[in-house]
Design a protein around this motif. Structure first.
Motif, PDB file in Angstrom:
ATOM      1  N   HIS A 112      53.104  13.011  54.955  1.00  0.00           N
ATOM      2  CA  HIS A 112      54.008  12.070  54.292  1.00  0.00           C
ATOM      3  C   HIS A 112      55.372  11.995  54.969  1.00  0.00           C
ATOM      4  O   HIS A 112      56.102  11.012  54.794  1.00  0.00           O
ATOM      5  N   SER A 113      55.732  13.036  55.743  1.00  0.00           N
ATOM      6  CA  SER A 113      57.037  13.031  56.399  1.00  0.00           C
ATOM      7  C   SER A 113      56.973  12.505  57.828  1.00  0.00           C
ATOM      8  O   SER A 113      57.987  12.457  58.519  1.00  0.00           O
ATOM      9  N   CYS A 114      55.764  12.114  58.272  1.00  0.00           N
ATOM     10  CA  CYS A 114      55.653  11.509  59.604  1.00  0.00           C
ATOM     11  C   CYS A 114      56.346  10.152  59.614  1.00  0.00           C
ATOM     12  O   CYS A 114      56.607   9.558  58.570  1.00  0.00           O
ATOM     13  N   ASP A 115      56.647   9.661  60.787  1.00  0.00           N
ATOM     14  CA  ASP A 115      57.319   8.363  60.937  1.00  0.00           C
ATOM     15  C   ASP A 115      56.456   7.466  61.829  1.00  0.00           C
ATOM     16  O   ASP A 115      56.402   7.667  63.029  1.00  0.00           O
ATOM     17  N   PRO A 116      55.752   6.470  61.248  1.00  0.00           N
ATOM     18  CA  PRO A 116      55.731   6.100  59.819  1.00  0.00           C
ATOM     19  C   PRO A 116      54.900   7.097  59.011  1.00  0.00           C
ATOM     20  O   PRO A 116      54.053   7.805  59.571  1.00  0.00           O
ATOM     21  N   PRO A 117      55.142   7.163  57.677  1.00  0.00           N
ATOM     22  CA  PRO A 117      54.385   8.099  56.836  1.00  0.00           C
ATOM     23  C   PRO A 117      52.882   7.829  56.910  1.00  0.00           C
ATOM     24  O   PRO A 117      52.448   6.680  57.020  1.00  0.00           O
ATOM     25  N   ILE A 118      52.090   8.889  56.875  1.00  0.00           N
ATOM     26  CA  ILE A 118      50.627   8.761  56.876  1.00  0.00           C
ATOM     27  C   ILE A 118      50.117   9.086  55.477  1.00  0.00           C
ATOM     28  O   ILE A 118      50.345  10.186  54.975  1.00  0.00           O
ATOM     29  N   ILE A 119      49.455   8.128  54.859  1.00  0.00           N
ATOM     30  CA  ILE A 119      48.857   8.329  53.544  1.00  0.00           C
ATOM     31  C   ILE A 119      47.373   8.589  53.765  1.00  0.00           C
ATOM     32  O   ILE A 119      46.684   7.803  54.407  1.00  0.00           O
ATOM     33  N   HIS A 120      46.868   9.709  53.249  1.00  0.00           N
ATOM     34  CA  HIS A 120      45.470  10.060  53.473  1.00  0.00           C
ATOM     35  C   HIS A 120      44.549   9.066  52.777  1.00  0.00           C
ATOM     36  O   HIS A 120      43.656   8.487  53.402  1.00  0.00           O
ATOM     37  N   GLY A 121      44.740   8.873  51.465  1.00  0.00           N
ATOM     38  CA  GLY A 121      44.009   7.844  50.741  1.00  0.00           C
ATOM     39  C   GLY A 121      42.599   8.211  50.323  1.00  0.00           C
ATOM     40  O   GLY A 121      41.933   7.415  49.651  1.00  0.00           O
ATOM     41  N   ASN A 122      42.085   9.370  50.732  1.00  0.00           N
ATOM     42  CA  ASN A 122      40.719   9.745  50.362  1.00  0.00           C
ATOM     43  C   ASN A 122      40.632  11.257  50.175  1.00  0.00           C
ATOM     44  O   ASN A 122      39.703  11.908  50.635  1.00  0.00           O
ATOM     45  N   LEU A 123      41.637  11.812  49.500  1.00  0.00           N
ATOM     46  CA  LEU A 123      41.723  13.259  49.339  1.00  0.00           C
ATOM     47  C   LEU A 123      40.860  13.694  48.154  1.00  0.00           C
ATOM     48  O   LEU A 123      41.182  13.432  47.001  1.00  0.00           O
ATOM     49  N   THR A 124      39.745  14.347  48.448  1.00  0.00           N
ATOM     50  CA  THR A 124      38.849  14.869  47.420  1.00  0.00           C
ATOM     51  C   THR A 124      38.368  16.247  47.871  1.00  0.00           C
ATOM     52  O   THR A 124      38.635  16.675  48.998  1.00  0.00           O
ATOM     53  N   CYS A 125      37.643  16.940  46.990  1.00  0.00           N
ATOM     54  CA  CYS A 125      37.096  18.253  47.360  1.00  0.00           C
ATOM     55  C   CYS A 125      35.999  18.125  48.407  1.00  0.00           C
ATOM     56  O   CYS A 125      35.585  19.122  49.003  1.00  0.00           O
ATOM     57  N   ASP A 126      35.514  16.896  48.642  1.00  0.00           N
ATOM     58  CA  ASP A 126      34.524  16.652  49.696  1.00  0.00           C
ATOM     59  C   ASP A 126      35.169  16.395  51.049  1.00  0.00           C
ATOM     60  O   ASP A 126      34.489  16.439  52.079  1.00  0.00           O
TER      61      ASP A 126
END
Length: 384
Positions: free
Chosen positions: A118-132
């Motif tokens: 999230h602090s990268c420039d531009p921010p990187i949003i994972h969008g698929n964060l699950t236990c899998d």
């Protein structure tokens, strides 16, 4: 391989061998049946993957390389990622028992990785964060799976939300507009909750209900952990804390030991040191020499000798720190600072700076007085 293929937009993921490095890797393919769509998005795809190649964090699955493959019928993007040998967090939770201490360590590690993205420039949003999509390495190291942000370039990324068994990991606002860090925080909150209770019961339903999530949260005995997960799962995205803020939550906050801080300092500055310098220094120490002494006026003092420290244990600890098992959290910078590549020594340069025999050490004795606890510590500081 099914356990490492749950990445939005990726049709297939296969185990492969990097013949140059001699390690197993994952071969991923993204297919584009419409070449016009691919051409329109080609520059955006290249920019996205170039950014991902720069992601460098011990708790994020590494992108090694990528290339574009154009054929008459279709186009595809092939990218190579690190292989995680011990499966997903979901599989791990099915085989493990409740352990709050271990769970807290894993939670902090995942937060550290999310904060980095999230602090990268531009921010990187994972969008698929699950236990899998969180994986375990054979040495216990936990990593967030391959990030494939902005899956809209392919058009199939949103279909992953339709997988009923993982539907509860996605925030209420997911896909409704421009996604930001808050959707990852919601997903992380569900992951943390599952790590705490091992599994959120679906009661025979295909999908996990909101009621089941609430019941799982209420079942947590620790009120701080209960408040921690609830803050991540707030319905209003604006009220959810950032990953960096969560690292300072009372349930996770800790002051790092001097040993851990020193280990990170050594690892982060390895490019300035000759190869095997730790091994050479430990060999030259007199095992009977006193490295620290605590003196008491009313009772016998305590001496710490080099023989009390095992070189093998030290090597193992440094290796674990290097691999990301013991990351710095609370007092680390909120923004990533990669090691300056220009200062890194190549193997040829390392050979030129090696010396056939260890250089003589300068020994300096410093007296540190601690008046408030009534004893004096003598430290023998060895200057490398």
């Amino acid at each position: 391989i099914s356990d490492q293929g749950n990445v939005p937009g990726v049709e297939s993921a296969s185990l492969a061998m990097d013949t140059e490095e001699g390690v197993e890797v994952v071969w991923n393919e993204v297919l584009f049946s419409d070449k016009k769509v691919f051409k329109a998005q080609e520059e955006k795809i290249k920019e996205m993957f170039e950014n991902l190649m720069q992601v460098e964090h011990p708790n994020i699955v590494k992108f090694h390389k990528y290339w574009l493959d154009m054929k008459e019928s279709q186009a595809r993007v092939i990218f190579i990622t690190e292989y995680m040998s011990s499966g997903s967090l979901k599989q791990f939770l099915k085989k493990t028992k409740k352990n709050h201490k271990t769970m807290n360590v894993k939670v902090k590690v995942l937060l550290s990785a999310a904060s980095y993205l999230h602090s990268c420039d531009p921010p990187i949003i994972h969008g698929n964060l699950t236990c899998d999509t969180i994986f375990i390495q054979h040495n216990g190291l936990i990593k967030i799976g391959s990030v494939f942000p902005d899956a809209s370039v392919h058009g199939k990324g949103r279909q992953h939300r339709d997988e009923q068994r993982n539907l509860h990991f996605f925030a209420p606002e997911y896909g409704a507009g421009e996604d930001d860090y808050a959707i990852d925080i919601f997903s992380f909150g569900i992951c943390a909750l599952e790590m705490a209770v091992l599994e959120i019961q679906a009661n025979g339903d295909t999908a996990v209900s909101k009621e089941a999530i609430v019941n799982a949260g209420q079942s947590l005995e620790d009120p701080l952990m209960r408040e921690f997960t609830q803050s991540c799962l707030r319905h209003d995205a604006k009220l959810r804390p950032t990953a960096h803020d969560l690292l300072f939550h009372r349930v996770l906050f800790e002051v790092h030991s001097l040993k851990l801080l020193a280990a990170h300092c050594l690892i982060n500055n390895q490019y300035l040191l000759p190869e095997n310098c730790v091994e050479e220094k430990t060999k030259s120490f007199d095992p009977n020499a006193v490295m620290a002494e605590i003196k008491h006026e009313d009772r016998q003092g305590v001496q710490l000798k080099y023989s009390h420290v095992s070189p093998l244990e030290l090597d193992k600890f440094l290796e674990d720190v290097k691999n990301g098992i013991y990351p710095l959290m609370n007092f680390a910078s909120s923004r990533p600072h990669p090691v300056p590549r220009a200062l890194s020594l190549s193997q040829e340069q390392v050979e030129t700076v090696k010396t056939p025999t260890p250089e003589p050490q300068e020994t300096e004795t410093r007296k540190v007085s601690v008046s408030d606890v009534g004893y004096t510590i003598w430290l023998h500081v060895y200057v490398v």
